[in-house]
Scaffold this active site. Sequence first.
Site, PDB file in Angstrom:
ATOM      1  N   GLY A   1       0.983  -1.295   0.007  1.00 33.97           N
ATOM      2  CA  GLY A   1      -0.012  -0.081  -0.035  1.00 33.97           C
ATOM      3  C   GLY A   1       0.952   1.130   0.028  1.00 33.97           C
ATOM      4  O   GLY A   1       1.900   1.216   0.083  1.00 33.97           O
ATOM      5  N   ALA A   2       0.047   2.483   0.093  1.00 32.93           N
ATOM      6  CA  ALA A   2       0.980   3.717  -0.013  1.00 32.93           C
ATOM      7  C   ALA A   2       1.815   4.062   1.270  1.00 32.93           C
ATOM      8  O   ALA A   2       2.777   4.395   1.017  1.00 32.93           O
ATOM      9  CB  ALA A   2      -0.279   4.834  -0.324  1.00 32.93           C
TER      10      ALA A   2
ATOM     11  N   SER B   1      -1.202 -10.658  -3.236  1.00 29.98           N
ATOM     12  CA  SER B   1       0.141  -9.768  -3.609  1.00 29.98           C
ATOM     13  C   SER B   1       1.246 -10.933  -3.204  1.00 29.98           C
ATOM     14  O   SER B   1       2.241 -10.535  -3.525  1.00 29.98           O
ATOM     15  CB  SER B   1       0.111  -8.819  -2.750  1.00 29.98           C
ATOM     16  OG  SER B   1      -0.721  -7.951  -3.078  1.00 29.98           O
TER      17      SER B   1
ATOM     18  N   ARG C   1      -6.413   3.214  18.786  1.00 26.11           N
ATOM     19  CA  ARG C   1      -6.007   4.626  19.101  1.00 26.11           C
ATOM     20  C   ARG C   1      -6.442   4.970  20.543  1.00 26.11           C
ATOM     21  O   ARG C   1      -5.880   5.621  21.430  1.00 26.11           O
ATOM     22  CB  ARG C   1      -6.071   5.575  17.972  1.00 26.11           C
ATOM     23  CG  ARG C   1      -5.200   5.352  16.870  1.00 26.11           C
ATOM     24  CD  ARG C   1      -5.516   6.590  15.835  1.00 26.11           C
ATOM     25  NE  ARG C   1      -4.790   6.117  14.719  1.00 26.11           N
ATOM     26  CZ  ARG C   1      -5.272   6.716  13.525  1.00 26.11           C
ATOM     27  NH1 ARG C   1      -6.265   7.297  13.405  1.00 26.11           N
ATOM     28  NH2 ARG C   1      -4.387   6.417  12.666  1.00 26.11           N
TER      29      ARG C   1
ATOM     30  N   CYS D   1      -3.303  11.107  10.553  1.00 21.85           N
ATOM     31  CA  CYS D   1      -2.038  11.930   9.742  1.00 21.85           C
ATOM     32  C   CYS D   1      -2.273  13.484  10.288  1.00 21.85           C
ATOM     33  O   CYS D   1      -1.498  14.226  10.384  1.00 21.85           O
ATOM     34  CB  CYS D   1      -1.991  11.853   8.457  1.00 21.85           C
ATOM     35  SG  CYS D   1      -3.733  11.546   7.727  1.00 21.85           S
TER      36      CYS D   1
ATOM     37  N   GLN E   1      -6.823  17.943   2.500  1.00 22.73           N
ATOM     38  CA  GLN E   1      -5.921  16.557   2.788  1.00 22.73           C
ATOM     39  C   GLN E   1      -6.031  15.736   1.329  1.00 22.73           C
ATOM     40  O   GLN E   1      -6.982  15.872   0.700  1.00 22.73           O
ATOM     41  CB  GLN E   1      -7.061  15.642   3.923  1.00 22.73           C
ATOM     42  CG  GLN E   1      -6.618  16.067   5.172  1.00 22.73           C
ATOM     43  CD  GLN E   1      -7.561  15.208   6.290  1.00 22.73           C
ATOM     44  OE1 GLN E   1      -8.307  15.693   6.820  1.00 22.73           O
ATOM     45  NE2 GLN E   1      -7.123  13.862   6.262  1.00 22.73           N
TER      46      GLN E   1
ATOM     47  N   SER F   1      -3.884  10.661  -1.559  1.00 21.53           N
ATOM     48  CA  SER F   1      -2.917   9.542  -0.685  1.00 21.53           C
ATOM     49  C   SER F   1      -3.490   8.988   0.778  1.00 21.53           C
ATOM     50  O   SER F   1      -3.195   8.010   0.869  1.00 21.53           O
ATOM     51  CB  SER F   1      -1.414   9.792  -0.858  1.00 21.53           C
ATOM     52  OG  SER F   1      -1.261  11.068   0.047  1.00 21.53           O
ATOM     53  N   GLY F   2      -3.932   9.948   1.385  1.00 19.36           N
ATOM     54  CA  GLY F   2      -4.404   9.564   2.833  1.00 19.36           C
ATOM     55  C   GLY F   2      -5.484   8.644   2.699  1.00 19.36           C
ATOM     56  O   GLY F   2      -5.661   7.872   3.541  1.00 19.36           O
TER      57      GLY F   2
ATOM     58  N   ARG G   1     -11.244  16.839   1.696  1.00 20.83           N
ATOM     59  CA  ARG G   1     -10.584  15.970   0.817  1.00 20.83           C
ATOM     60  C   ARG G   1     -10.407  16.999  -0.187  1.00 20.83           C
ATOM     61  O   ARG G   1     -11.409  17.527  -1.000  1.00 20.83           O
ATOM     62  CB  ARG G   1     -11.011  14.919   0.406  1.00 20.83           C
ATOM     63  CG  ARG G   1     -10.130  13.901  -0.374  1.00 20.83           C
ATOM     64  CD  ARG G   1      -9.224  13.360   0.291  1.00 20.83           C
ATOM     65  NE  ARG G   1      -9.448  12.212   1.075  1.00 20.83           N
ATOM     66  CZ  ARG G   1      -8.872  11.641   2.284  1.00 20.83           C
ATOM     67  NH1 ARG G   1      -7.562  11.970   2.231  1.00 20.83           N
ATOM     68  NH2 ARG G   1      -9.501  10.865   2.860  1.00 20.83           N
TER      69      ARG G   1
ATOM     70  N   HIS H   1      -0.796  17.242   3.301  1.00 18.92           N
ATOM     71  CA  HIS H   1      -1.774  17.508   3.919  1.00 18.92           C
ATOM     72  C   HIS H   1      -1.674  19.155   4.455  1.00 18.92           C
ATOM     73  O   HIS H   1      -0.469  19.267   4.909  1.00 18.92           O
ATOM     74  CB  HIS H   1      -2.341  16.840   5.078  1.00 18.92           C
ATOM     75  CG  HIS H   1      -2.923  15.488   4.997  1.00 18.92           C
ATOM     76  ND1 HIS H   1      -3.134  14.950   3.441  1.00 18.92           N
ATOM     77  CD2 HIS H   1      -3.518  14.494   5.763  1.00 18.92           C
ATOM     78  CE1 HIS H   1      -3.750  13.883   3.638  1.00 18.92           C
ATOM     79  NE2 HIS H   1      -3.825  13.579   4.973  1.00 18.92           N
TER      80      HIS H   1
HETATM   81  P1  A2P Z   1      -3.013  -5.846  -1.106  1.00 16.19           P
HETATM   82  O1  A2P Z   1      -1.980  -4.841  -2.015  1.00 16.19           O
HETATM   83  O2  A2P Z   1      -2.504  -7.369  -1.234  1.00 16.19           O
HETATM   84  O3  A2P Z   1      -4.591  -5.641  -1.138  1.00 16.19           O
HETATM   85  P2  A2P Z   1      -3.700   1.262   0.722  1.00 16.19           P
HETATM   86  O4  A2P Z   1      -3.784   1.745   2.145  1.00 16.19           O
HETATM   87  O5  A2P Z   1      -2.706   2.011  -0.140  1.00 16.19           O
HETATM   88  O6  A2P Z   1      -5.049   0.950  -0.003  1.00 16.19           O
HETATM   89  O7  A2P Z   1      -2.979  -0.220   0.986  1.00 16.19           O
HETATM   90  C1  A2P Z   1      -3.772  -1.184   1.850  1.00 16.19           C
HETATM   91  C2  A2P Z   1      -2.805  -2.326   2.093  1.00 16.19           C
HETATM   92  O8  A2P Z   1      -3.288  -3.213   2.895  1.00 16.19           O
HETATM   93  C3  A2P Z   1      -2.231  -3.216   1.266  1.00 16.19           C
HETATM   94  O9  A2P Z   1      -0.849  -3.606   1.136  1.00 16.19           O
HETATM   95  C4  A2P Z   1      -2.984  -4.401   1.046  1.00 16.19           C
HETATM   96  O10 A2P Z   1      -2.527  -5.599   0.504  1.00 16.19           O
HETATM   97  C5  A2P Z   1      -3.214  -4.575   2.640  1.00 16.19           C
HETATM   98  N1  A2P Z   1      -4.417  -5.334   3.041  1.00 16.19           N
HETATM   99  C6  A2P Z   1      -5.590  -4.973   2.735  1.00 16.19           C
HETATM  100  N2  A2P Z   1      -6.530  -6.061   3.420  1.00 16.19           N
HETATM  101  C7  A2P Z   1      -5.493  -6.718   3.608  1.00 16.19           C
HETATM  102  C8  A2P Z   1      -5.796  -8.183   4.292  1.00 16.19           C
HETATM  103  N3  A2P Z   1      -7.132  -8.712   4.513  1.00 16.19           N
HETATM  104  N4  A2P Z   1      -4.810  -8.891   4.634  1.00 16.19           N
HETATM  105  C9  A2P Z   1      -3.377  -8.600   4.350  1.00 16.19           C
HETATM  106  N5  A2P Z   1      -3.462  -7.293   3.842  1.00 16.19           N
HETATM  107  C10 A2P Z   1      -4.428  -6.506   3.368  1.00 16.19           C
END
Ligand code: A2P
Length: 336
Positions: free
Chosen positions: A12-13, A40, A99, A129, A156, A159-160, A234, A241
């Site tokens: 993710g980001a 992934s 939190r 953030c 914001q 990317s958030g 947003r 931000h």
């Molecule tokens: P994946 O890319 O395999 O879906 P962002 O905040 O940019 O959307 O990224 C979210 C991150 O959280 C990504 O790396 C995503 O992996 C991961 N993610 C979301 N749901 C799950 C899950 N159920 N198990 C493991 N990783 C997750």
Amino acid sequence: MTYNIAIIGATGAVGHKLLSTILDRKFPTNEIYLLASKNSAGKKITHNNKEFMVEDLDSFNFSKVDIAFFSAGASVSSKYALLAEESNCYVIDNTSFFRMHDDIPLVVPEVNEEDIDTSNRKIIANPNCSTIQMLVALFPIHKINKIKKIIVSTYQSVSGAGQQAMNELTEQSKSYFSKDQIVCKSFPKQIAYNVIPQIDIFTDNKFTKEEMKMVNETNKILDKNINVNATCVRVPSYMGHAESIYIELEKDMSIEDLERALQNAEGIKYSNSDYHTPIDSEGEDWVYVSRVRKDIYKNNIFNLWVVADNLLKGAALNSVQIGESLIKKKIMSTNE
Ligand code: A2P
């Protein structure tokens, strides 16, 4: 001494920034495990010519890890952060899940590093953030003249809301010019060439969850007596931000004294001659403070403009700094 670490949400980001921040700041690592969803598993992520393979979180054994950085959403943390903790692993959680739990510290190292206490729990929460950059900017003022009230409006970036949200801004911008249909998935309304006064869902009091995070987290980290009134918006920028912040102080103060507090503060770049935009903050560790003004009518009221990279100081960098605090405080045991 080195530590085995895991990054959950590595594709993710924020996950990407966690990896680059850990490597760039030379966090003392031994093994680095990158974890994400099944989809992934097997993907490769490269930083500075180093290649890492992504693994499936579901089948991961946390007992081989000293410290886990979570940034895969609250529902993932609600299950897997607890598993990690049970496996004797320290957790730094970048989601909202823990939190406001009384037994979990919520930490911005420049502000309340002393709140890190892992005698009962091994989880430390990373604030929202928008809260982080606001509190880094306001802490040096609050230390010398108590803040009674904050009114904040945020600007914001997308990317958030994660990688998909960034893609959505790109797609909508293309559709806008090609006069194709605008598709909204990550945001409740069109974000391209627009602004949206809603981040997260609405709560019963008509504020959004994001706005209430700024209220509750400020009260937990800085001072429970501060009244906070937030409007979170947003805007169609990709990174960084910005916040327009009004503060009411206990006592009258000169603008020179307030500026002096900001100039000498940890983590802040202050300017009284120029202002910063979100793009200026991209890839930078600083919280930028500018456009400080004393109220036209009252000597205890000031306005500030505060900008930071939401993926760095607002997320990854703050988390890694918490990890550095654990080392500094000699809390973590090691794999050696
Ligand atoms: P994946 O890319 O395999 O879906 P962002 O905040 O940019 O959307 O990224 C979210 C991150 O959280 C990504 O790396 C995503 O992996 C991961 N993610 C979301 N749901 C799950 C899950 N159920 N198990 C493991 N990783 C997750």
